[in-house]
Scaffold this active site. Sequence first.
Site, short mmCIF file in Angstrom:
data_model
loop_
_atom_site.label_atom_id
_atom_site.label_comp_id
_atom_site.label_asym_id
_atom_site.label_seq_id
_atom_site.Cartn_x
_atom_site.Cartn_y
_atom_site.Cartn_z
N ASP A 176 -8.69 -1.81 -6.80
CA ASP A 176 -9.81 -1.51 -5.91
C ASP A 176 -10.84 -0.60 -6.56
O ASP A 176 -11.89 -0.35 -6.00
CB ASP A 176 -9.28 -0.87 -4.63
CG ASP A 176 -8.57 -1.90 -3.77
OD1 ASP A 176 -9.05 -3.05 -3.71
OD2 ASP A 176 -7.53 -1.57 -3.19
N GLY A 177 -10.49 -0.08 -7.70
CA GLY A 177 -11.47 0.72 -8.42
C GLY A 177 -11.68 2.10 -7.84
O GLY A 177 -12.76 2.66 -7.95
N TRP A 178 -10.62 2.65 -7.20
CA TRP A 178 -10.79 4.02 -6.72
C TRP A 178 -9.67 4.95 -7.16
O TRP A 178 -9.71 6.12 -6.86
CB TRP A 178 -11.00 4.06 -5.22
CG TRP A 178 -10.01 3.28 -4.39
CD1 TRP A 178 -8.67 3.22 -4.57
CD2 TRP A 178 -10.30 2.49 -3.24
NE1 TRP A 178 -8.10 2.45 -3.61
CE2 TRP A 178 -9.08 1.98 -2.77
CE3 TRP A 178 -11.49 2.15 -2.56
CZ2 TRP A 178 -8.99 1.14 -1.65
CZ3 TRP A 178 -11.37 1.34 -1.46
CH2 TRP A 178 -10.14 0.83 -1.01
N ASN A 234 -1.67 -9.77 -8.80
CA ASN A 234 -2.73 -9.55 -7.83
C ASN A 234 -3.47 -10.82 -7.45
O ASN A 234 -4.14 -10.87 -6.42
CB ASN A 234 -3.73 -8.53 -8.37
CG ASN A 234 -3.50 -7.16 -7.78
OD1 ASN A 234 -3.74 -6.95 -6.60
ND2 ASN A 234 -3.01 -6.25 -8.59
N ASN A 241 0.91 1.58 -10.84
CA ASN A 241 0.19 1.74 -9.57
C ASN A 241 0.60 3.01 -8.83
O ASN A 241 1.44 3.78 -9.29
CB ASN A 241 0.40 0.50 -8.70
CG ASN A 241 1.86 0.29 -8.35
OD1 ASN A 241 2.65 1.24 -8.38
ND2 ASN A 241 2.23 -0.94 -8.04
N ILE A 242 0.01 3.20 -7.68
CA ILE A 242 0.20 4.46 -6.96
C ILE A 242 1.65 4.67 -6.56
O ILE A 242 2.11 5.80 -6.49
CB ILE A 242 -0.70 4.51 -5.69
CG1 ILE A 242 -0.42 3.34 -4.77
CG2 ILE A 242 -2.17 4.57 -6.08
CD1 ILE A 242 -1.07 3.49 -3.40
N ARG A 297 -7.03 4.41 -10.47
CA ARG A 297 -6.95 4.44 -11.93
C ARG A 297 -8.34 4.37 -12.57
O ARG A 297 -8.59 4.99 -13.59
CB ARG A 297 -6.08 3.27 -12.42
CG ARG A 297 -4.63 3.49 -12.16
CD ARG A 297 -3.83 2.22 -12.30
NE ARG A 297 -3.90 1.38 -11.11
CZ ARG A 297 -3.07 0.37 -10.87
NH1 ARG A 297 -2.14 0.05 -11.75
NH2 ARG A 297 -3.17 -0.36 -9.78
N CYS A 313 -9.55 -1.41 -11.86
CA CYS A 313 -8.12 -1.63 -11.63
C CYS A 313 -8.05 -2.63 -10.49
O CYS A 313 -8.61 -3.71 -10.62
CB CYS A 313 -7.42 -0.32 -11.31
SG CYS A 313 -8.25 0.74 -10.12
#
Lengths: 842, 602
Positions: free
Chosen positions: B374-376, B286, B311-312, B378, B372
């Site tokens: 963006d913090g929205w 990142n 990740n997603i 995980r 994580c």
Amino acid sequence: MLTGSKTTFKVRQMVPDVKDRMLSHSGHHTRGRDMFGLCCLPGECVLQRAVLVRKKLSAKEGGGWLAGTLFCTHFRVAFVPQDSPKPDDNADPVLLGDHDVSLSSIEKVVAVGPSRTKLVTPNSSLKFTPEELVLYCRDLRVICFLFDRLTPETQAVEITYTIAKTYQPLKPGTVLSFQNAALGSIEMKQFLSNRRRDPNMNWFESSIDWEQELERAGATGWRVSSVNDRFEMSTSLSRFNVVPQKVLDTELKKTFAHFNEGRIPRWCWRHPRGSDLLRMASFQNNIYHEKDDIRNLELVLFGVQQVCVVVDLGEEMPSPGDIQLAHTRLRALCLGDISASVSVPDDKWLSTLEGTHWLDYIRSCLRKAAEVACLLRGGHLTVVLQEPEDRDMNCVVSSLVQVMCDPHCRTVAGFQGLVQKEWIMAGHRFLSRINYHRDSDKEEAPVFLLFLDCVWQLWTQFPSRFQLSGDYLLALHDSLHMPLFSSFLANCQRERSRRSQHLSQSYTPVNGLRELPRGSSPQDPCDPPLPPVWDWALQYSSQRRARFTQPVTQPSCPPPLLNGNLNTNLDPHRHVDGMAGSVFFLSRGSFSSPSNLLPWRSGAGSGSYRKSHRRAPSAEMLPGLERLLRACSLSEVRPEPHEPLLPLLLGPCVKVWRDCYLRGALHAQAFTHPMPSSMLHPVEQLAWEVQQMRDKLAQASSTSSSSSCSSSSSSPSSSRTSSAPHGKQEPRRSDSNLNQNANNGTFLFPSSRSACYQPAAPRSNAHPAAPLKATSRPPAASFTCPQPRPAGRDGSKHTFLFGHQPDNRPAQRYIPPPHAKPPRSRSGSNGGSSGIHGNPPQ
Amino acid sequence: MASASIPAYNSSPLENSSSQNASSESLKMEPLGDVTLLPGEERVIDKDIIYICPFNGALKGKVFITNFRLYFKSDGDHVVVLDIPLGAIGRVEKMGGASSRGENSYGLEITCKDMRNLRFALKQEGHSRRDIFEILFRYAFPLSHGLPMFAFLSQEKFDENGWHVYKPMEEYRRQGLPTDKWRISFVNEDYKLCDTYPTILVVPYKATDDDLQKVATFRSRCRIPVLSWIHKENQAVIVRCSQPLVGMSGKRNKDDERYLEMIREANATTKLTIYDARPNVNAVANKATGGGYEGDDAYQNAELVFLDIHNIHVMRESLKKLKDIVYPNVEEAHWLSSLESTHWLEHIKLVLSGAIQVADKVSSGNSVVVHCSDGWDRTAQLTSLAMLMLDSHYRTLRGFQVLLEKEWISFGHKFASRIGHGDKNHADQDRSPIFLQLIDCVWQMTKQFPTAFEFNERLLMVILDHLYSCRFGTFLYNCENARDINHMRIKTVSLWSLVNSDTATYINPFYTEESSRVLYPVASMRHLELWVTYYIRWNPRIQQQSPVEQRFRELLALRDQYLKKLQELQLSDSSPSAHLSNSSTPSAASPTQHITHLHTPF
């Protein structure tokens, strides 16, 4: 608790002489068995003791740690919690306390030190003071003890040594000494010989027992033959066997030779729709079939039906070897092991579990049993299970079929009868398969454990259809690992009865202590009398036994209608209407009618017999049979009470018996559990309420029906649930033998006559809330209960809570106090009940 | 055997909830006699069609499409019913062409977001599928067609207004905030500081609004560290944020470092633990896009722990694999290894064990920061699960709603992007089952602690159903800012209105209230289970209800039945029952006792 001990506590070097190393020996006074707070068996000696020990509780027990004292006797490792009530010297001996493990169940002793772990063997020496002691057990428990800083170091070391030296890795010769340690004292022998067997279950030992079963199942056309009374026809069969009425004993005698080990087709069970379930060994080939023989063979095989399906269990079912291998792998996987560094990584758990094939074998047993159940459901068939030896898979499948189809077999009494019938009397080779003596390694295979797991799968999918509980199955599972029970210590009835004959001939009391390992021939006259495994009061505390049953079963279930006549009404289009004498072969899910199926029909040499009407079975019948099977695979069968419990067998539906295989303290140890998953009190509680209401209704309707007979049966639900039986109350239903049915508790709204069976009574002691009821006496005036048979230890105690002391019943019962450890609160609340409900008959 | 009863797999929980409150005006659709339309729901088309049921074969019947649902009912004795909110449809495709050969080869294929696919066949003549395809496409993906989502059309009325469930100030006050170390800040009132955060934030007392602005420059999308939860006794806190903008050059920001130091000092934690939910390598990667993680030298009083949660995209692929093995056919022989190869349970395990670590640290008095990228995603999983373990309030029916409203909805989990409400781009790389994963984790906890949660499995199912259905405004849009702009609270109904108007349905009868304990589930493959009753619920050969719950319900029904009968008996023949009533004194309490009330009304 500890201050009262009179014996000076000394740690001694281990010396061979047992007497010398024991701390205390529960002497010859029958009633003085309290040793340092441990309630010893008569003759039991405490070898070592460690104070201020904590036992790690499994998730099921509520998690956390329990403080107390650890003992090692020459029979068990016992743990007495700190604040447990003083043992009652007058209580009957119980082999194992709630936290105990018998030495014979221990497989491995591991000591955990500050920085290392060590497998402790009888010859090893410890170079560190253990902080933790882990016992790996053969029954898949892992028991973990933690030594406190305050535990004297010597005690921690010595008890580890003592356990390591005293536990008995099974090997030839140790079984007898273990038996003697447990049961060998004079008092114990006397106690055991005075013990009565449970009269509520069918033991299948006498011909009367079998006749009773025929009657219960409503099987006509069958009779009990005692032609094998002296085991001359077949050494492995039981004395009494059920065969068609049409075959005389003299004719029957000639059929034995045609089957492997003389295990002829025998009747097991009749489905309510009139089909019969039989089992047999493979045909003995190369035998000349005389014309008369053939007639009898056909009669024996077809029983009272015209069409016969032979279900092959030889090929597609797991072999004993498969089962043994699978179970070994499963054990290795589940036990984990901190002494061996290799263990299965967590992310490979699922595939490794699959690789054991244990679940596959369970699925194939259940599937086969479901197939058979569906066939039987079709009506008017004889289904014969065939296995080369008729001593393993036939036991599994025949008993599973009955568990699925017969609600009676889902009660404790019925289930025990079933195991007696299909396993113990039928000659499952328990002794060889369990391999207690470690002299039959090649034969070893936990076939019975596989069966228990299958039953657990059914139980877990249909819990409300069972009266027995998961705890019961677990207890039976564990008892199998104690070589103490006559049920499991022989391969057939012949061996069992030989042993008891010897016993009765020369009974010499011998002090169990001097019985150091010796040859263990089963005929040894010094053997202690061995109890049957069903003597639960001998093995477990009343609290534990209270959890063997669940109160209400089959909430919406009408009485089982085992009269064999159901088919005429419920089966408008008979699925199978074959030609007389048709015989089919079911293998791998499809039917065929190979010409060589019955050796006497195929062989050209002996084929002198061919009646005109016995043509080759028509292929037209096959679709009918296949339809029956499809019904099973499509789960078309509605969950109606008389319909079989057909288990779901898809991948996610067959599960690991976690409560058994993963109960080791090590698995769920990471953190403590606030609420154990086993404490599903609300359901149990509700079940109890319903049970009580049911009792009350039964009572009310029996009293009111004396005035107006129709009042109870006219109500909507009773007409729904009991229309069939009420419509045709068979005359023989009043027969005393049938009261086994009453154990099912399925007479919801019985007519005045059947009401007197009072369904609830036999299991009335099963609930933690029982102590409250104990104070209220049965409403004798309003409810007279003529019991046709002695009702045994429970039957005499009716538990009617209603009305008597309603205030007595604290409403907060259901909710475990938030901070109390559930097991403690549970045993606490049960303390009162144990004396009243748990006593075996004296 | 053939019965007219509807197989269980068709009964979606949505049906249960189809409200009784529906006004009668919606009953105008006669052919749908057995389905009650919602207020505001309107019929668009109906058509004869063949449903190719993977379990029962091809079934002729009729399909009705409204602006909310697709409803199919088969002809014949064995009635099969489908009732699917259009919002659950992820993809509509044409199957076969006018010239395709073979029976039922011409039709539509519908991929649903709730673990099933549907295939319909039509007559090949005369473009018979054109109209239905277009209508489905239009109404299933209103956003792509400039149409309003059904939540804005719904006229449903409920006794309770679910939008009032979560009031941030009340919730913070319940936690004991503000304290002398933590203050409530309104700096984000106009979403100026961070447009994806809520308006009310709790920050260290010492940090001025100016400080916050400075810190925002160093955190991805300005998602600064703010308090999520504070431990009542030891004052340890869970703080959530996004990754620091360290970048390739390893930038540092004094304000951010000082800010974290303030968090640490608030309860004198010796070493502030920063949980980076990502695997180490991802965090490093990142840096290339300007992000990164807190370096050792910059944050000296902190320790950084990576939690290895993927990740997603990984999660999306994992769920796709899971769907492959459970729908339509469930693998039998190699079920376990197939399940293992989806890694779904492994991801669940990692999320749970991460949350366990967070909860464990906090309960031992250590403040933690969780982020994580963006913090929205995980981050929300970790904080909400840790809070669920630590705080029994969140295990109640209403507390759980507050938890979701707070950590997920108000803190900007991008529901719209992750679910793709009303959006036709089924292959959108932003979609991911992050919230489903959370609900699965919660379900795992309810399994391991069956008495610790006031709500039952049904609540979790209904949440997931309406996560997709677009019937309620609760899960629409990505953040509070967008919801405010669209006046969600006024124009739409909250899911909690439905739930709280019928709480009895969602109450776990085994719940035992207990406040002080921290729940630590066992995060091991040996003890995690696939949520069969959710993922495989469309399969008729799977038990739809847990046996225990089934038994409980049977018993309840039986008890009511017996009660009634007892009363009848007493009424009908009062004279013969004279001695009955002296042996037993059932007070004629109502048989309609509440489910939670286990006490027999004697």
